[in-house]
Scaffold this motif. Structure first.
Motif, PDB file in Angstrom:
ATOM      1  N   ALA A 111      -5.839  -5.093  -0.900  1.00  0.00           N
ATOM      2  CA  ALA A 111      -4.867  -5.452  -0.281  1.00  0.00           C
ATOM      3  C   ALA A 111      -5.474  -4.621   1.357  1.00  0.00           C
ATOM      4  CB  ALA A 111      -3.815  -4.309  -0.293  1.00  0.00           C
ATOM      5  N   GLU A 112      -6.263  -3.704   1.143  1.00  0.00           N
ATOM      6  CA  GLU A 112      -7.031  -3.003   2.416  1.00  0.00           C
ATOM      7  C   GLU A 112      -8.078  -3.876   3.100  1.00  0.00           C
ATOM      8  OE1 GLU A 112      -6.728   1.687   0.890  1.00  0.00           O
ATOM      9  OE2 GLU A 112      -8.439   0.622   0.586  1.00  0.00           O
ATOM     10  N   ASP A 113      -8.653  -4.692   1.918  1.00  0.00           N
ATOM     11  CA  ASP A 113      -9.668  -5.492   2.663  1.00  0.00           C
ATOM     12  C   ASP A 113      -9.021  -6.648   3.162  1.00  0.00           C
ATOM     13  OD1 ASP A 113     -12.597  -6.165   2.346  1.00  0.00           O
ATOM     14  OD2 ASP A 113     -11.913  -7.823   1.003  1.00  0.00           O
ATOM     15  N   ALA A 158       2.579   6.267  -5.882  1.00  0.00           N
ATOM     16  CA  ALA A 158       2.203   6.491  -7.247  1.00  0.00           C
ATOM     17  C   ALA A 158       1.439   7.565  -7.822  1.00  0.00           C
ATOM     18  CB  ALA A 158       1.701   5.102  -7.683  1.00  0.00           C
ATOM     19  N   ASP A 159       1.392   8.856  -7.539  1.00  0.00           N
ATOM     20  CA  ASP A 159       1.005   9.969  -7.970  1.00  0.00           C
ATOM     21  C   ASP A 159      -0.401   9.859  -7.907  1.00  0.00           C
ATOM     22  OD1 ASP A 159       1.810  11.869 -10.797  1.00  0.00           O
ATOM     23  OD2 ASP A 159       0.943  12.385  -8.800  1.00  0.00           O
ATOM     24  N   PRO A 160      -1.274   9.813  -7.155  1.00  0.00           N
ATOM     25  CA  PRO A 160      -2.962   9.636  -6.966  1.00  0.00           C
ATOM     26  C   PRO A 160      -3.372  10.817  -7.541  1.00  0.00           C
ATOM     27  CG  PRO A 160      -1.954  10.129  -4.746  1.00  0.00           C
ATOM     28  CD  PRO A 160      -0.760  10.049  -5.435  1.00  0.00           C
ATOM     29  N   GLN A 179      -5.013   2.275 -14.099  1.00  0.00           N
ATOM     30  CA  GLN A 179      -5.518   2.859 -12.806  1.00  0.00           C
ATOM     31  C   GLN A 179      -6.686   2.047 -12.062  1.00  0.00           C
ATOM     32  OE1 GLN A 179      -6.952   6.565 -14.558  1.00  0.00           O
ATOM     33  NE2 GLN A 179      -4.899   7.603 -14.623  1.00  0.00           N
ATOM     34  N   GLU A 180      -7.460   1.493 -12.971  1.00  0.00           N
ATOM     35  CA  GLU A 180      -8.532   0.449 -12.221  1.00  0.00           C
ATOM     36  C   GLU A 180      -7.876  -0.545 -11.521  1.00  0.00           C
ATOM     37  OE1 GLU A 180     -11.725  -0.170 -14.860  1.00  0.00           O
ATOM     38  OE2 GLU A 180     -12.436   2.042 -14.377  1.00  0.00           O
ATOM     39  N   LYS A 181      -6.976  -1.126 -12.461  1.00  0.00           N
ATOM     40  CA  LYS A 181      -6.084  -2.377 -11.951  1.00  0.00           C
ATOM     41  C   LYS A 181      -5.582  -2.153 -10.452  1.00  0.00           C
ATOM     42  CE  LYS A 181      -2.576  -4.173 -13.751  1.00  0.00           C
ATOM     43  NZ  LYS A 181      -1.495  -4.699 -14.726  1.00  0.00           N
ATOM     44  N   GLU A 182      -4.636  -0.880 -10.467  1.00  0.00           N
ATOM     45  CA  GLU A 182      -4.095  -0.651  -9.305  1.00  0.00           C
ATOM     46  C   GLU A 182      -5.221  -0.330  -7.998  1.00  0.00           C
ATOM     47  OE1 GLU A 182      -0.913   2.278  -9.361  1.00  0.00           O
ATOM     48  OE2 GLU A 182      -1.932   3.291  -7.660  1.00  0.00           O
ATOM     49  N   LEU A 183      -6.228   0.256  -8.441  1.00  0.00           N
ATOM     50  CA  LEU A 183      -7.134   0.751  -7.716  1.00  0.00           C
ATOM     51  C   LEU A 183      -7.700  -0.567  -7.022  1.00  0.00           C
ATOM     52  CD1 LEU A 183      -8.249   3.524  -6.707  1.00  0.00           C
ATOM     53  CD2 LEU A 183     -10.367   2.946  -7.842  1.00  0.00           C
ATOM     54  N   SER A 184      -7.920  -1.449  -7.878  1.00  0.00           N
ATOM     55  CA  SER A 184      -8.539  -2.721  -7.360  1.00  0.00           C
ATOM     56  C   SER A 184      -7.702  -3.881  -6.530  1.00  0.00           C
ATOM     57  CB  SER A 184      -9.192  -3.733  -8.392  1.00  0.00           C
ATOM     58  OG  SER A 184      -8.132  -4.292  -9.272  1.00  0.00           O
ATOM     59  N   LEU A 185      -6.377  -3.509  -6.863  1.00  0.00           N
ATOM     60  CA  LEU A 185      -5.370  -4.228  -6.153  1.00  0.00           C
ATOM     61  C   LEU A 185      -5.027  -3.445  -4.618  1.00  0.00           C
ATOM     62  CD1 LEU A 185      -2.335  -4.666  -8.569  1.00  0.00           C
ATOM     63  CD2 LEU A 185      -3.779  -6.509  -7.244  1.00  0.00           C
ATOM     64  N   ARG A 186      -5.360  -2.219  -4.595  1.00  0.00           N
ATOM     65  CA  ARG A 186      -5.390  -1.515  -3.458  1.00  0.00           C
ATOM     66  C   ARG A 186      -6.331  -1.982  -2.543  1.00  0.00           C
ATOM     67  NH1 ARG A 186      -3.591   4.600  -2.516  1.00  0.00           N
ATOM     68  NH2 ARG A 186      -3.287   4.771  -4.550  1.00  0.00           N
ATOM     69  N   LEU A 229       0.778  -1.011   0.072  1.00  0.00           N
ATOM     70  CA  LEU A 229       0.089   0.250  -0.031  1.00  0.00           C
ATOM     71  C   LEU A 229       0.923   1.416   0.045  1.00  0.00           C
ATOM     72  CD1 LEU A 229      -2.954  -0.981   2.427  1.00  0.00           C
ATOM     73  CD2 LEU A 229      -3.032  -0.548  -0.233  1.00  0.00           C
ATOM     74  N   LYS A 230       2.037   1.199   0.792  1.00  0.00           N
ATOM     75  CA  LYS A 230       2.883   2.341   0.629  1.00  0.00           C
ATOM     76  C   LYS A 230       3.334   2.703  -0.546  1.00  0.00           C
ATOM     77  CE  LYS A 230       4.851   1.933   5.096  1.00  0.00           C
ATOM     78  NZ  LYS A 230       5.954   1.432   5.520  1.00  0.00           N
ATOM     79  N   ASP A 231       3.736   1.643  -1.454  1.00  0.00           N
ATOM     80  CA  ASP A 231       4.133   1.760  -2.746  1.00  0.00           C
ATOM     81  C   ASP A 231       2.988   2.475  -3.531  1.00  0.00           C
ATOM     82  OD1 ASP A 231       6.457   0.589  -1.966  1.00  0.00           O
ATOM     83  OD2 ASP A 231       6.092  -1.286  -3.095  1.00  0.00           O
TER      84      ASP A 231
END
Ligand SMILES: [Zn+2]
Length: 122
Positions: A69-71, A33-35, A59-66, A27-29
């Motif tokens: 991870a949060e989940d 990544a310039d949100p 962007q959506e891929k990163e968002l869903s990965l995020r 998540l730190k990475d």
């Protein structure tokens, strides 16, 4: 990963702590990544040129990965909380012990297979 033969609750707990650390680093990475390049209103589906579509996809891929991870971190925290309360390994829905194989595969799982099946078919 986890060895079936030597499995103990302590091992699962250590795994959960490791996994949480790993996800937090991930998540730190993402955080660096310039949100600001993602205006919330502009991400969507439609007839965009191909290059724009690829960008949105990334962007959506990163968002869903995020989100994933949060989940997971949430589930891991909940599992660690159950360690504290001495209820780790018990289904949070029916209170019965969760199948050992299931716990080994998903140490943060909170439902037994029966409850999980019931909920997913609802
Ligand atoms: Zn259950």
């Amino acid at each position: 990963m986890i060895l079936r033969e030597n499995l103990s609750d302590e091992r699962l707990k250590a795994w959960l702590l490791d996994e949480r650390q790993r996800l937090e680093n991930q998540l730190k990475d993402f955080g660096t990544a310039d949100p600001e390049t993602v205006p919330p209103g502009e991400v969507g589906y439609g007839n965009h040129p191909a290059d724009y579509g690829t960008e949105v996809f990334e962007q959506e891929k990163e968002l869903s990965l995020r989100h994933y991870a949060e989940d997971l971190i949430e589930q891991i925290n909940a599992a660690l909380g159950r360690f504290e309360q001495g209820t780790y390994g018990l289904c949070t829905h029916c209170g019965r012990p969760i199948e050992t194989e299931r716990l080994q595969a998903l140490p943060y799982v909170e439902l037994c297979i029966e409850c999980a099946t019931q909920m997913s078919t609802r």
